[in-house]
Design a protein around this motif. Structure first.
Motif, PDB file in Angstrom:
ATOM      1  N   UNK A 122       0.864  -1.174   0.000  1.00 33.22           N
ATOM      2  CA  UNK A 122       0.000   0.000   0.000  1.00 33.22           C
ATOM      3  C   UNK A 122       0.903   1.227   0.000  1.00 33.22           C
ATOM      4  N   UNK A 123       0.712   2.125  -0.948  1.00 35.08           N
ATOM      5  CA  UNK A 123       1.475   3.371  -0.985  1.00 35.08           C
ATOM      6  C   UNK A 123       0.663   4.447  -0.265  1.00 35.08           C
ATOM      7  N   UNK A 124       1.222   4.974   0.815  1.00 35.08           N
ATOM      8  CA  UNK A 124       0.595   6.037   1.598  1.00 35.08           C
ATOM      9  C   UNK A 124       1.379   7.318   1.328  1.00 35.08           C
ATOM     10  N   UNK A 162      -8.082   3.269  -4.628  1.00 40.32           N
ATOM     11  CA  UNK A 162      -7.600   4.578  -4.188  1.00 40.32           C
ATOM     12  C   UNK A 162      -8.495   5.039  -3.050  1.00 40.32           C
ATOM     13  N   UNK A 163      -7.904   5.260  -1.885  1.00 37.19           N
ATOM     14  CA  UNK A 163      -8.646   5.567  -0.664  1.00 37.19           C
ATOM     15  C   UNK A 163      -8.152   6.886  -0.081  1.00 37.19           C
ATOM     16  N   UNK A 164      -8.648   8.018  -0.563  1.00 36.68           N
ATOM     17  CA  UNK A 164      -8.145   9.321  -0.078  1.00 36.68           C
ATOM     18  C   UNK A 164      -8.570   9.592   1.367  1.00 36.68           C
ATOM     19  N   UNK A 165      -7.672  10.220   2.104  1.00 36.44           N
ATOM     20  CA  UNK A 165      -7.930  10.572   3.501  1.00 36.44           C
ATOM     21  C   UNK A 165      -7.700  12.064   3.680  1.00 36.44           C
ATOM     22  N   UNK A 166      -8.739  12.786   4.116  1.00 40.22           N
ATOM     23  CA  UNK A 166      -8.579  14.192   4.459  1.00 40.22           C
ATOM     24  C   UNK A 166      -7.992  14.253   5.869  1.00 40.22           C
ATOM     25  N   UNK A 167      -6.777  14.782   5.994  1.00 43.68           N
ATOM     26  CA  UNK A 167      -6.150  14.856   7.316  1.00 43.68           C
ATOM     27  C   UNK A 167      -4.959  15.789   7.278  1.00 43.68           C
ATOM     28  N   UNK A 168      -4.670  16.357   8.420  1.00 35.94           N
ATOM     29  CA  UNK A 168      -3.396  17.036   8.649  1.00 35.94           C
ATOM     30  C   UNK A 168      -2.451  15.955   9.145  1.00 35.94           C
ATOM     31  N   UNK A 226      -6.891  -1.319   4.336  1.00 37.05           N
ATOM     32  CA  UNK A 226      -5.443  -1.496   4.167  1.00 37.05           C
ATOM     33  C   UNK A 226      -4.745  -1.741   5.494  1.00 37.05           C
ATOM     34  N   UNK A 227      -5.520  -1.906   6.559  1.00 37.35           N
ATOM     35  CA  UNK A 227      -4.935  -1.974   7.905  1.00 37.35           C
ATOM     36  C   UNK A 227      -3.940  -3.122   8.066  1.00 37.35           C
TER      37      UNK A 227
END
Length: 336
Positions: free
Chosen positions: A89-91, A139-145, A156-157
């Motif tokens: 998984x590419x983060x 593709x699993x986008x995450x809104x985060x700081x 993907x855990x």
């Protein structure tokens, strides 16, 4: 290559996050502008307007980091893929427009891609564009700081991971904070993970201070507009009354600190209201908006080891202006 994937959705509690982020911005402005050296953290550059301005900056002739890093990744992505192996998984931290991402995704053959960014609308657009390039890739986008705690999506855990942190964004933090952030990456990505990270190099034979300062104070004024967007955000979002013409953009090299500093400088005595409070700056006072630290290769290695990462490889351009590093996290202490 991939099983069929559904449409891209923001994998996050976006509404709750937006409320938290608005409160965070207001608190940062109230706290930062009350200090003797006024400051607004650089993470607040990146609303939708700021994100688009930064993408414009990366296309400027003066801004060497993006094209230099892109060239390094283009040349060495195959070597990275060979070292890491397929199926991870590419983060990507601070993914922005994800323009460099395909350079890694093509040879890596990942099991999923998780872009993490603070600007939700910009993130959704770039994720959708990547979905066209890589049909079937989850593709699993995450809104985060990403400088604060967040969780990866449940699908993907349990999968092996590779972090991607391009653009020398780590330079926005001082050495201690940078090490803390790298430790948090190690915690999220887990033992056995890899990290591909781009770091801008300190001035040397191939890079002058003048080149550095020009990269943050371009002739077209795009970086100045990027800096001024903080004042516009205060007016838009915090009921601000800032007279933006009272300020000027400044970018200088701080030799002792090993960093470029960006400031908004008061041209004249000025007063304004924001986030329910009154503020005043005398002529010449500044709001410190960004640090961009530049690292030597030795400093980069020490930061990796101090944060639990083991340096595996590094590549630079021929003028030694920028470096791309490949690190691995095994868990436990690392000797430099």
């Amino acid at each position: 290559m991939y099983e069929a994937a559904g449409p891209v959705d923001l994998h996050d509690f976006a509404a709750d996050y937006a409320v938290d982020f608005a409160a965070d911005f207001a608190n940062a402005v109230r706290t930062g502008l009350a200090q003797p050296q006024k400051v607004i953290p650089a993470r607040f550059f990146y609303d939708e307007t700021g994100s688009r301005l930064f993408e414009a900056i990366t296309q400027l002739p003066e801004y060497y980091p993006t094209r230099t890093e892109t060239a390094i990744l283009s040349e060495h992505a195959g070597a990275i893929a060979a070292a890491v192996g397929p199926g991870r998984v590419v983060v990507e931290y601070g993914s922005g427009s994800s323009t460099k991402t395909p350079l890694l995704l093509k040879p890596l053959q990942p099991s999923a891609y998780v872009p993490v960014d603070i600007s939700g609308e910009f993130l959704a657009q770039s994720a959708a564009a990547l979905a066209v390039q890589f049909p079937g890739l989850p593709i699993l986008p995450v809104i985060a700081d990403f400088t604060r705690s967040f969780q990866l999506p449940d699908p993907v855990a349990a999968l092996p991971r590779l972090g991607f942190f391009p653009g020398s964004t780590l330079g926005n933090l001082g050495p201690s904070a940078a090490i803390d952030l790298l430790r948090s990456f190690a915690d999220v990505l887990g033992p056995g993970s890899w990290l591909v990270i781009g770091l801008d190099l300190a001035p040397g034979a191939g890079k002058s201070v003048a080149m550095l300062e020009a990269a943050y104070d371009d002739a077209a004024g795009v970086t100045a507009a990027f800096n001024f967007n903080l004042l516009h955000r205060i007016n838009r979002e915090l009921a601000g009354t800032v007279r933006t013409d009272d300020f000027a953009h400044r970018a200088i090299w701080n030799e002792g600190g090993g960093r470029i500093e960006m400031h908004l400088v008061a041209r004249i005595d000025t007063q304004f209201r924001a986030a329910g409070q009154n503020f005043a700056l005398a002529a010449g006072e500044t709001i410190h908006t960004e640090d961009s630290h530049k690292w030597t290769l030795a400093e980069s290695r020490l930061m990796a080891c101090a944060s639990g990462w083991s340096p595996q490889a590094q590549w630079t351009d021929e003028r030694a202006r920028f470096a791309v590093h490949l690190w691995r996290h095994e868990g436990g202490a690392i000797q430099p």
